[in-house]
Structures are given as C-alpha cells and as structure tokens.
Motif scaffolding. Sequence first.
Motif, mmCIF file in Angstrom:
data_model
loop_
_atom_site.group_PDB
_atom_site.id
_atom_site.type_symbol
_atom_site.label_atom_id
_atom_site.label_comp_id
_atom_site.label_asym_id
_atom_site.label_seq_id
_atom_site.Cartn_x
_atom_site.Cartn_y
_atom_site.Cartn_z
ATOM 1 N N SER A 61 30.719 -56.538 -29.379
ATOM 2 C CA SER A 61 30.991 -56.364 -27.965
ATOM 3 C C SER A 61 31.420 -57.653 -27.294
ATOM 4 N N ASN A 62 31.719 -58.684 -28.049
ATOM 5 C CA ASN A 62 32.100 -59.950 -27.443
ATOM 6 C C ASN A 62 33.391 -59.780 -26.667
ATOM 7 N N SER A 63 33.343 -60.121 -25.396
ATOM 8 C CA SER A 63 34.507 -59.919 -24.555
ATOM 9 C C SER A 63 35.592 -60.939 -24.809
ATOM 10 N N ASP A 64 35.274 -62.074 -25.467
ATOM 11 C CA ASP A 64 36.287 -63.088 -25.682
ATOM 12 C C ASP A 64 36.983 -62.921 -27.031
ATOM 13 N N CYS A 65 36.673 -61.841 -27.774
ATOM 14 C CA CYS A 65 37.350 -61.498 -29.015
ATOM 15 C C CYS A 65 37.236 -62.591 -30.063
ATOM 16 N N ARG A 66 36.167 -63.307 -30.057
ATOM 17 C CA ARG A 66 35.972 -64.339 -31.059
ATOM 18 C C ARG A 66 35.054 -63.884 -32.170
ATOM 19 N N GLY A 67 34.538 -62.690 -32.090
ATOM 20 C CA GLY A 67 33.626 -62.238 -33.112
ATOM 21 C C GLY A 67 32.235 -62.794 -32.917
ATOM 22 N N LEU A 68 31.464 -62.768 -33.998
ATOM 23 C CA LEU A 68 30.079 -63.207 -33.952
ATOM 24 C C LEU A 68 29.991 -64.691 -33.629
ATOM 25 N N LYS A 69 29.143 -65.027 -32.663
ATOM 26 C CA LYS A 69 28.884 -66.425 -32.334
ATOM 27 C C LYS A 69 27.672 -66.910 -33.105
ATOM 28 N N ILE A 70 27.764 -68.131 -33.596
ATOM 29 C CA ILE A 70 26.696 -68.694 -34.413
ATOM 30 C C ILE A 70 26.111 -69.893 -33.698
ATOM 31 N N ASP A 71 24.813 -69.846 -33.451
ATOM 32 C CA ASP A 71 24.123 -70.868 -32.674
ATOM 33 C C ASP A 71 23.121 -71.621 -33.538
ATOM 34 N N ARG A 72 22.632 -72.705 -32.992
ATOM 35 C CA ARG A 72 21.667 -73.532 -33.707
ATOM 36 C C ARG A 72 20.726 -74.168 -32.691
ATOM 37 N N GLY A 73 19.499 -74.410 -33.082
ATOM 38 C CA GLY A 73 18.570 -75.139 -32.235
ATOM 39 C C GLY A 73 18.818 -76.634 -32.340
ATOM 40 N N ILE A 74 18.477 -77.361 -31.293
ATOM 41 C CA ILE A 74 18.558 -78.819 -31.330
ATOM 42 C C ILE A 74 17.183 -79.382 -30.993
ATOM 43 N N PRO A 75 16.892 -80.592 -31.468
ATOM 44 C CA PRO A 75 15.563 -81.167 -31.229
ATOM 45 C C PRO A 75 15.355 -81.493 -29.763
ATOM 46 N N SER A 76 14.100 -81.456 -29.362
ATOM 47 C CA SER A 76 13.769 -81.806 -27.979
ATOM 48 C C SER A 76 13.464 -83.293 -27.818
ATOM 49 N N LEU A 77 13.293 -84.014 -28.931
ATOM 50 C CA LEU A 77 13.116 -85.462 -28.837
ATOM 51 C C LEU A 77 14.421 -86.084 -28.367
ATOM 52 N N LEU A 78 14.383 -86.768 -27.247
ATOM 53 C CA LEU A 78 15.610 -87.228 -26.606
ATOM 54 C C LEU A 78 16.399 -88.195 -27.476
#
Length: 351
Positions: free
Chosen positions: A2-19
């Motif tokens: 259902s992505n409206s920008d037609c890019r397909g599946l988006k893949i995300d990642r967590g980032i550390p909270s230590l600045l």
Amino acid sequence: MSNSDCRGLKIDRGIPSLLTEVADTARELEAQGYDGCFTGEINHDPFLPLTIAAEHTTRIQLGTSIAVAFARSPMTTAQLGWDLQTFSGGRFILGLGTQIQPHIEKRFSMPWSHPARRMREYIEALHAIWGCWRDGTKLRFEGEFYTHKIMTPMFTPEPSDLPHPKVFLAAVGELMTEVCGEVADGLLAHAFTTRRYLDEVTLAALQRGLDRSGRDRGEVELSCPVFIVTGADEQEMAAASVATRKQLAFYGSTPAYRKVLDLHGWGELHTELHRLSLAGEWDTMGTLIDDEVLAAFAVVAPLAELAGALQRRCAGVIDRVLPGFPAAVSPQTVNAVLRELRESPQLRSNV
C-alpha cells in the motif's frame, strides 16, 4: 503493498541512543540504503539522537519508535516534532506509544486514564498546535484531557512550508489500532506479532478506524519489527533460535500480549510463562517456545532462503519492516540479504 510512493517495502533500522555513536551509525545506514532509522525511549531520550542523525544525513527518514506520549504534554511534543521536522528538512516521523499505567504514574508521575481516548485526543491536539503555527489559525483546542488555548507571537516558532511531521502510533489492542486508523499516519506494530494476528485482528481494526475517518488503507503505513532466526550453518541457526525463544518467552509472559497467544489457542502458554517470570526462571521460559510458536513469530530460514521468507512474511500487509538479524550475521551478509529483498519482483508487483 500500500505504499503510496511506489517504492515497495521500506526497510528500517534502529540506531543507538548513545550520542557519541549516532553520527557514524546514521551515515552508515544511509549509505547502505536504509529507508529509515529509529530510536526508542528506553534508557535515553529518543529525540536528541535524531537531531544528530539529521545533521549527518540528507535522505534517510528519522523517527521515534517509540516516544512515550503520556510522559509529555502535547505542547512539549509538538515543539520537539516541529523542530526536528524543520531541521531534518521534512524527514521526521513522530512515533508515539502509551507505555503502561505503572510506568506513567510511578516513573513519570503523570496521569493515566482511558488510553485510547486520550491518545486520539493527544494526536488531535498536536495537529491543532501545528496548524496554529503553520497557518496562523487561532489555537482553541479544548478536549476531555488536554486544553491548549494560549499561543502568543513570542511562543510561536518561525514559519515553515514543510508538512506536519507524520505521526505513527504503537498499537497491539483493537481500540488503539482503531485510533491509529482514525488519526495517525502509520501503525507501529509490536515485535510480538504474528502474521495471522496482523491479518485477522490488526488490519480489521485498522480498517474500522479508517472507515470512521473516511480514509484509505494507503494513507497509513504499517511498520513492524520482525524476529529473524538464521545462520550460515546448523550451529548458527541453533544459537539464533535459543536467543529468539528467550525473547519471545519474555514478551509472552506479559499480560498485555496474551491476546496474541490467545488467537492461536496458546493462552495457557502465557499462564505458565507468567508464573515462571515471577519466579525469575528466564532460561526455563525459553524452552517452552516450541518450533511452531517460534515459526509463528519469527522468520526462520537459512541465509540462502532468508530474503524470500522475509518477503513472504511482509507481502501485502507490512509497508515498513525492521528485521532483527542475529548478532552473529555479518554486516556484509545483512546487506546482501537486504539487497536481494529490495530487488524482489514480488515486492515490486505488490506496490
């Protein structure tokens, strides 16, 4: 998809909270082609790292998954969201969650009541505040839980032509999922979620909320972390399996997530896991997660088959995925799997 920008599946990642670690990690994730990087509110503030990430990237989306809404007033959160949206050039996603009542009352010393109704109003208040700042409309928000009726020029941020930050909402239960369909831009599913639960419970509740607001499914992104059990050989697969079973046992012992087990007829598993958790029997708990339960919650596949298995878990339902790869899998191998996933013709055809 259902992505409206037609890019397909988006893949995300967590980032550390230590600045001190944020800048390098954010640059690396952007270079690797990730679509988004997210922070959680655990033992550090979730917003400060995203300020650094915004400064050191240009494309990747930046989000909280989650920030605790009820620990802050809507005005405080609106300011944070406005500033991060402006500073990042429109790349910020405000992911909100409720936390649970004991933490809100006894850790944050804030009020708790009617979480679904309160969250709906919280998001409506955010939009009222942002509308005042962007469009110059008079701030007159009066709700059951929140009131915002004063906004003078001194306290109004500089104007911006950017859209409001997207608001994603963490939801497991049906009431909160309906709220998401009514007023949010995205749904943050919990890692302790099966494909069957998404299909039979989450999507139905989301659609009820969408129907009430007159919106389409394509207007709400469904984001979901996914446990991964994989490895280059049987030994690595077994080690990943043990670690994931322990995680699933921890979540399965939590009363708030029993409803997911109940759907599969595994309610008594929660009862036993909860009993063992009170006794501190954490290692024993993991042994109760059998292969059927493991496969329902995690994508279990050798490395050569992993991209296809992950694609099947996501296809048609999940718009953004945050894969939880075992620590033993090298970054090079992760990149290869994700590259194969991005290039999957099935994902492209589902857009």
